[in-house]
Design a protein around this motif. Structure first.
Motif, PDB file in Angstrom:
ATOM      1  N   ASP A  34       0.847  -1.190   0.000  1.00 35.28           N
ATOM      2  CA  ASP A  34       0.000   0.000   0.000  1.00 35.28           C
ATOM      3  C   ASP A  34       0.883   1.240   0.000  1.00 35.28           C
ATOM      4  N   VAL A  35       0.835   2.005  -1.090  1.00 36.08           N
ATOM      5  CA  VAL A  35       1.619   3.232  -1.188  1.00 36.08           C
ATOM      6  C   VAL A  35       0.724   4.469  -1.121  1.00 36.08           C
ATOM      7  N   GLY A  36      -0.554   4.264  -0.788  1.00 36.77           N
ATOM      8  CA  GLY A  36      -1.530   5.346  -0.821  1.00 36.77           C
ATOM      9  C   GLY A  36      -1.183   6.553   0.025  1.00 36.77           C
ATOM     10  N   ALA A  37      -0.535   6.365   1.137  1.00 42.65           N
ATOM     11  CA  ALA A  37      -0.220   7.484   2.028  1.00 42.65           C
ATOM     12  C   ALA A  37       1.051   8.219   1.623  1.00 42.65           C
ATOM     13  N   LYS A  38       1.795   7.680   0.689  1.00 38.32           N
ATOM     14  CA  LYS A  38       3.044   8.318   0.292  1.00 38.32           C
ATOM     15  C   LYS A  38       2.771   9.546  -0.575  1.00 38.32           C
ATOM     16  N   PRO A  39       3.583  10.578  -0.450  1.00 34.48           N
ATOM     17  CA  PRO A  39       3.401  11.762  -1.306  1.00 34.48           C
ATOM     18  C   PRO A  39       3.906  11.473  -2.718  1.00 34.48           C
ATOM     19  N   ASP A  40       3.332  12.172  -3.685  1.00 30.72           N
ATOM     20  CA  ASP A  40       3.833  12.065  -5.051  1.00 30.72           C
ATOM     21  C   ASP A  40       5.227  12.682  -5.127  1.00 30.72           C
ATOM     22  N   GLY A 122       4.730  10.075  -9.135  1.00 28.40           N
ATOM     23  CA  GLY A 122       3.825   9.209  -8.400  1.00 28.40           C
ATOM     24  C   GLY A 122       4.373   8.801  -7.062  1.00 28.40           C
ATOM     25  N   LYS A 123       3.820   7.705  -6.540  1.00 28.92           N
ATOM     26  CA  LYS A 123       4.111   7.242  -5.188  1.00 28.92           C
ATOM     27  C   LYS A 123       5.114   6.100  -5.124  1.00 28.92           C
ATOM     28  N   THR A 124       5.514   5.599  -6.272  1.00 32.15           N
ATOM     29  CA  THR A 124       6.446   4.479  -6.297  1.00 32.15           C
ATOM     30  C   THR A 124       7.370   4.622  -7.497  1.00 32.15           C
ATOM     31  N   GLY A 125       8.506   3.969  -7.428  1.00 35.41           N
ATOM     32  CA  GLY A 125       9.539   4.139  -8.441  1.00 35.41           C
ATOM     33  C   GLY A 125       9.247   3.442  -9.753  1.00 35.41           C
ATOM     34  N   CYS A 126      10.154   3.622 -10.694  1.00 38.04           N
ATOM     35  CA  CYS A 126       9.972   3.096 -12.050  1.00 38.04           C
ATOM     36  C   CYS A 126      11.155   2.241 -12.509  1.00 38.04           C
ATOM     37  N   GLU A 127      11.875   1.639 -11.547  1.00 40.26           N
ATOM     38  CA  GLU A 127      12.999   0.777 -11.911  1.00 40.26           C
ATOM     39  C   GLU A 127      12.547  -0.450 -12.696  1.00 40.26           C
ATOM     40  N   MET A 128      11.458  -1.064 -12.269  1.00 41.36           N
ATOM     41  CA  MET A 128      10.985  -2.265 -12.955  1.00 41.36           C
ATOM     42  C   MET A 128      10.591  -1.940 -14.390  1.00 41.36           C
ATOM     43  N   GLU A 129      10.016  -0.764 -14.595  1.00 46.88           N
ATOM     44  CA  GLU A 129       9.638  -0.346 -15.944  1.00 46.88           C
ATOM     45  C   GLU A 129      10.874  -0.182 -16.823  1.00 46.88           C
ATOM     46  N   ALA A 130      11.925   0.414 -16.281  1.00 54.86           N
ATOM     47  CA  ALA A 130      13.163   0.578 -17.050  1.00 54.86           C
ATOM     48  C   ALA A 130      13.780  -0.784 -17.385  1.00 54.86           C
ATOM     49  N   LEU A 131      13.780  -1.691 -16.411  1.00 58.58           N
ATOM     50  CA  LEU A 131      14.316  -3.039 -16.657  1.00 58.58           C
ATOM     51  C   LEU A 131      13.486  -3.793 -17.689  1.00 58.58           C
TER      52      LEU A 131
END
Length: 176
Positions: A34-40, A122-131
């Motif tokens: 759950d990343v809902g509480a994290k800031p963008d 957003g609230k989460t990274g994009c490493e998996m997308e780059a890989l």
């Protein structure tokens, strides 16, 4: 609950260092974090990988003399498509808004190196997308050149994908 706590009240940084798993609960049920509480925040990840080919195949790629078509243009489209669909192929990966994808091919004597940079807010990274972009882009290269790479017995003795890794990760918290 603070931004650094999981729903169970534990710090997720501890789970990454060997504590409890973040994608399964105590009963073994799979769950998305759950990343809902994290800031963008503005995020960027860059990944790179290499496909090793016969020099004659690389020459054919350079000359746009591969029977299936433009290898690098097709691989670029495949890489971008993979980035956009990562959430569909990686279990528990969040669907994120992709704001930019850059692909860069370095064509060398016996290999092609692909670098993919992905940006999101957003609230989460994009490493998996780059890989995913790198691995799919390199798989597309392989698919496009496989007729040139096969030996007399139909095998690929010189073709291999190596060194796929994240080379950079950035996170910039947005100030309001």
């Amino acid at each position: 609950m603070t931004d650094s706590e999981t729903p169970t009240g534990e710090d997720p940084r501890e789970t990454e260092r060997g504590g409890e798993l973040t994608h399964t609960d105590r009963e073994g049920n799979v769950q998305m974090v759950d990343v809902g509480a994290k800031p963008d925040s503005d995020r960027r990840a860059v990944a790179r990988g290499t496909i090793h080919l016969q020099p004659s195949t690389v020459d054919a790629v350079r000359a746009d003399d591969i029977g299936k078509g433009d290898v690098l243009a097709t691989a670029r489209v495949g890489a971008v498509q993979a980035v956009k669909h990562t959430w569909e192929t990686i279990p528990m990966c969040h669907q994120i808004p992709i704001t930019n994808v850059d692909t860069d091919f370095q064509v060398r004597d016996d290999r092609i190196v692909l670098t993919v940079a992905v940006e999101t807010t957003g609230k989460t990274g994009c490493e998996m997308e780059a890989l995913e972009g790198v691995t799919t882009g390199l798989n597309v290269v392989w698919d496009m050149v496989k007729a040139a790479e096969k030996d007399e017995s139909g095998q690929y003795p010189d073709t291999r994908i190596t060194d796929v890794h994240v080379v950079q990760k950035e996170k910039r918290v947005r100030e309001e």
